[in-house]
Design a protein around this motif. Structure first.
Motif, PDB file in Angstrom:
ATOM      1  N   THR A  11       0.856  -1.179   0.000  1.00  0.00           N
ATOM      2  CA  THR A  11       0.000   0.000   0.000  1.00  0.00           C
ATOM      3  C   THR A  11       0.890   1.226   0.000  1.00  0.00           C
ATOM      4  OG1 THR A  11      -1.932   1.034   1.040  1.00  0.00           O
ATOM      5  CG2 THR A  11      -0.196   0.268   2.514  1.00  0.00           C
ATOM      6  N   GLN A  12       0.331   2.369  -0.362  1.00  0.00           N
ATOM      7  CA  GLN A  12       1.139   3.581  -0.485  1.00  0.00           C
ATOM      8  C   GLN A  12       0.450   4.761   0.172  1.00  0.00           C
ATOM      9  OE1 GLN A  12       1.817   5.015  -4.493  1.00  0.00           O
ATOM     10  NE2 GLN A  12       2.632   6.948  -3.738  1.00  0.00           N
ATOM     11  N   SER A  13       1.256   5.628   0.783  1.00  0.00           N
ATOM     12  CA  SER A  13       0.799   6.923   1.281  1.00  0.00           C
ATOM     13  C   SER A  13       1.897   7.937   1.021  1.00  0.00           C
ATOM     14  CB  SER A  13       0.485   6.854   2.778  1.00  0.00           C
ATOM     15  OG  SER A  13       0.105   8.138   3.262  1.00  0.00           O
ATOM     16  N   PHE A  39      -4.159   1.546   3.878  1.00  0.00           N
ATOM     17  CA  PHE A  39      -4.487   2.730   4.669  1.00  0.00           C
ATOM     18  C   PHE A  39      -5.992   2.974   4.568  1.00  0.00           C
ATOM     19  CE2 PHE A  39       0.010   3.603   3.789  1.00  0.00           C
ATOM     20  CZ  PHE A  39       0.451   4.020   5.039  1.00  0.00           C
TER      21      PHE A  39
END
Length: 652
Positions: free
Chosen positions: A117-119, A259
């Protein structure tokens, strides 16, 4: 002998499963194809030849042991495709390799089932056999930092619960009944090993030890308040021990990650495959529940009558959890956020999803491959029934799913595009491609094949990257390629005015050759890889592997007063093909002339044609009466519809 005129105005059903071949009463039958190979179904109803692919580079190391494509969007102007092989990360931007990073600590054994996942500038990669990894892009395309995540706190679980004997510990005195409480024992019994363990009290009270003050004093946080602050006799309290961190080299690590609403969520671990953990709000690496406040960490376990190992977790309308035994979500009322008080999991369906194939979101819902790999399903929220409903997207095209192992989606950005769901098949290395316009209930599948096999697919906003296997000088190589709207061949090299093309990556292969849009004779790439154009290009050139195009209609369902005539012998007398910007088309093995002869017409590019082309003189009767559209040159093709005149022989 009767004659009929029929027309197929669109192909919005796409390729139809052979099991539905006799279902002529279905509305979908009239808009279907028996074969749709290397074409894309358009939202307006036509089918167009798929783009070719541009060769980028060969993967070094040991890609045969595993490879994984992961998109990474850093900003509006900077997005990347990351390709992981054993302990190595290749970074692609704008269809070119810009950086190679070694020492990722992500081995080949992790790639098939890893999740991410990415933020903002940070990508988090997890696998149950590896500590979670954090990948951060720095100041430039070549500045990347890869490190193991250091957690502020990790949740605990009693894998082997032990009740500590407090018979000689004396009485216990709490300083308060709820919240943060100081507990004082009559004798010295507490040690640092008791931090994270629990104290249970009769008639009521349960608290977790969060700090050791001394051998006689600890600070705790109540999970259930004490009855009062009076002394608790030694027979009325007990110390639970055996709690340990749930993520470790011994117990394994998180399986999935996402997220959602300001928290970092992990779904499942090697030792607790059915549990979901959420961090504190805004503190992504702090997972220890302390006070039970609304922004505190959360935890819930899927306790059902089936085994539910979590395969993916995704932030959608709600937090959605996909497992081997079913699909679940976290119910929320209105705009209320998730809190420890209302964090529980509700069942959506009991299909189960396949591990390693990431679920994908559409505007309408969430798509996933079912556990056995034989069906593509969608979960969508119904505003009328106020619940999630599941539908089979692949109901009419299940034959295109052949042990899927990868999936990604390219979302439409223009009116002549649908959303494209691309699924890599393990069994034959093909791509099952579903052209989707869910608002209009359009599901139009087709199949992409190539000279070689597809190993993985990933989408960087609008650019579709693939990892393929190709044969080079008799050896199997792994290449990264990208679909390019200007390309008419696979694994191709697009040039400008050079009289030669470097095709060293395809030595020994037969390639199509185009110079200024004119199709030259095919060539076998010689040793050294240099292909020489017969007519050196003045502006552009292309060399690459051929793409085999086939558009085959369903058996003609000609209806007469006596009923359908699908089983009678038929002959197609005339075909009117409605074309758009087409340069080459072959119908039932009959080339259809596109070029208009005249001065300067030869040895030049074919001018794209838009309109109707008529083909007469198709010979032979058959029970099917099908029309097959192919190509004999690497040129543009868009078929909008077919009108045909049919002669039906009513004898046997």
């Amino acid at each position: 002998m009767a004659r009929f005129v029929d027309i197929q105005t669109n192909f919005t059903t796409g390729e139809l499963d052979p099991l539905v071949r006799a279902r002529v009463e279905l509305k979908a039958y009239d808009n279907a194809l028996e074969a749709a190979q290397n074409v894309i179904c358009q939202p307006q109803g036509g089918v167009t030849r798929r783009p070719g692919t541009k060769f980028i580079n060969e993967l070094t190391g040991t890609p045969a042991n595993g490879v994984r494509l992961v998109p990474f969007e850093f900003s509006v102007n900077d997005s990347y495709m990351l390709c992981f092989t054993n302990d190595t990360m290749f970074v692609y931007k704008n269809k070119a390799l810009v950086h190679t990073e070694s020492g990722t600590n992500i081995t080949s054994a992790l790639l098939d089932n890893m999740c991410w996942t990415q933020s903002a500038d940070t990508l988090i990669v997890v696998h149950e056999d590896n500590p979670p990894v954090k990948i951060v892009r720095g100041a430039s395309d070549t500045d990347w930092t890869i490190s193991t995540i250091t957690f502020d706190s990790v949740p605990k679980y009693a894998f082997s619960l032990v009740i500590f004997d407090t018979s000689s510990a004396g009485h216990l005195t709490p300083s308060a009944v709820t919240g943060k409480v100081e507990l004082t024992s009559q004798h010295s019994i507490f040690t640092s090993a008791h931090v994270g363990q629990y104290i249970n009290v009769q008639p009521q009270g349960r608290a977790r030890i969060v700090e050791l003050v001394s051998a006689t004093k600890v600070n705790v946080v109540t999970e259930f308040p004490f009855f009062d602050t009076s002394q608790i006799a030694n027979a009325d309290w007990e110390l639970e021990t055996g709690y340990e961190t749930v993520w470790s080299a011994t117990r394994g690590y998180p399986r999935t990650v996402t997220f959602h609403q300001g928290r970092l969520f992990f779904g499942g671990s090697k030792s607790r495959p059915s549990t979901v953990w959420g961090s504190k709000v805004g503190l992504f690496f702090d997972f220890e529940a302390v006070e039970g406040l609304d922004d505190d960490a959360v935890e819930a376990t899927l306790d059902t009558n089936t085994f539910n190992a979590i395969t993916d977790i995704i932030s959608g309308r709600d937090l959605q959890i996909f497992t081997t035994g079913g699909e679940f979500y976290v119910p929320q009322e209105g705009l209320s956020p998730i809190t420890p008080a209302d964090f529980f999991l509700s069942t959506t369906s009991r299909n189960g999803s396949k591990e390693g194939v990431r679920v994908k979101q559409l505007e309408s819902g969430t798509l996933f491959i079912q556990r056995q790999g034989k069906a593509l399903s969608e979960i969508a929220y119904s505003d009328t029934q106020l619940t999630y409903l599941t539908s089979k997207i692949s109901l009419l095209a299940g034959h295109l799913l052949k042990n899927p192992k990868r999936m990604d989606i390219r979302r439409a950005v223009a009116t002549d595009e649908n959303d494209l769901l691309l699924i890599v098949n393990s069994d034959d290395g093909s791509l099952a491609v579903f052209s989707l316009l869910r608002a209009q209930d359009v599901i139009a599948p087709s199949e992409f094949t190539t000279t070689g096999t597809y190993q993985d697919v990933g989408v960087d906003i609008t650019d579709i990257y693939v990892v393929t296997t190709r044969t080079d000088s008799g050896s199997t190589k792994y290449y990264v390629e990208v679909f390019d709207d200007n390309s008419l061949t696979d694994c191709g090299v697009i040039g400008t005015t050079s009289a030669t093309a470097n095709m060293a990556h395809l030595e020994g292969a037969t390639v199509n050759v185009l110079s200024d849009g004119y199709v030259e004779a095919n060539q076998v790439v010689p040793g050294g890889g240099t292909v020489t154009f017969v007519n050196p290009p003045a502006s552009n050139s292309e060399c690459g592997l051929p793409i085999s195009v086939e558009i085959k209609t369903m058996p003609l369902n000609v209806k007469a007063q006596a009923g359908t005539r699908i089983g009678f012998r038929k002959r197609v007398l005339e075909v009117n093909a409605l074309l758009h910007q087409t340069q080459n088309i072959v119908i039932n093995n009959n080339p259809v002339p596109i070029r208009t002869l005249g001065a300067g017409a030869l040895d030049t590019a074919v001018v794209p044609f838009t309109g109707t082309k008529v083909l007469h003189g198709i010979l032979g009767y058959s029970t099917d009466g099908q029309i097959t559209v192919t190509q004999n040159a690497p040129l543009k093709l868009t078929l909008l519809g077919l009108e045909y005149k049919v002669s039906v022989y009513q004898g046997r």
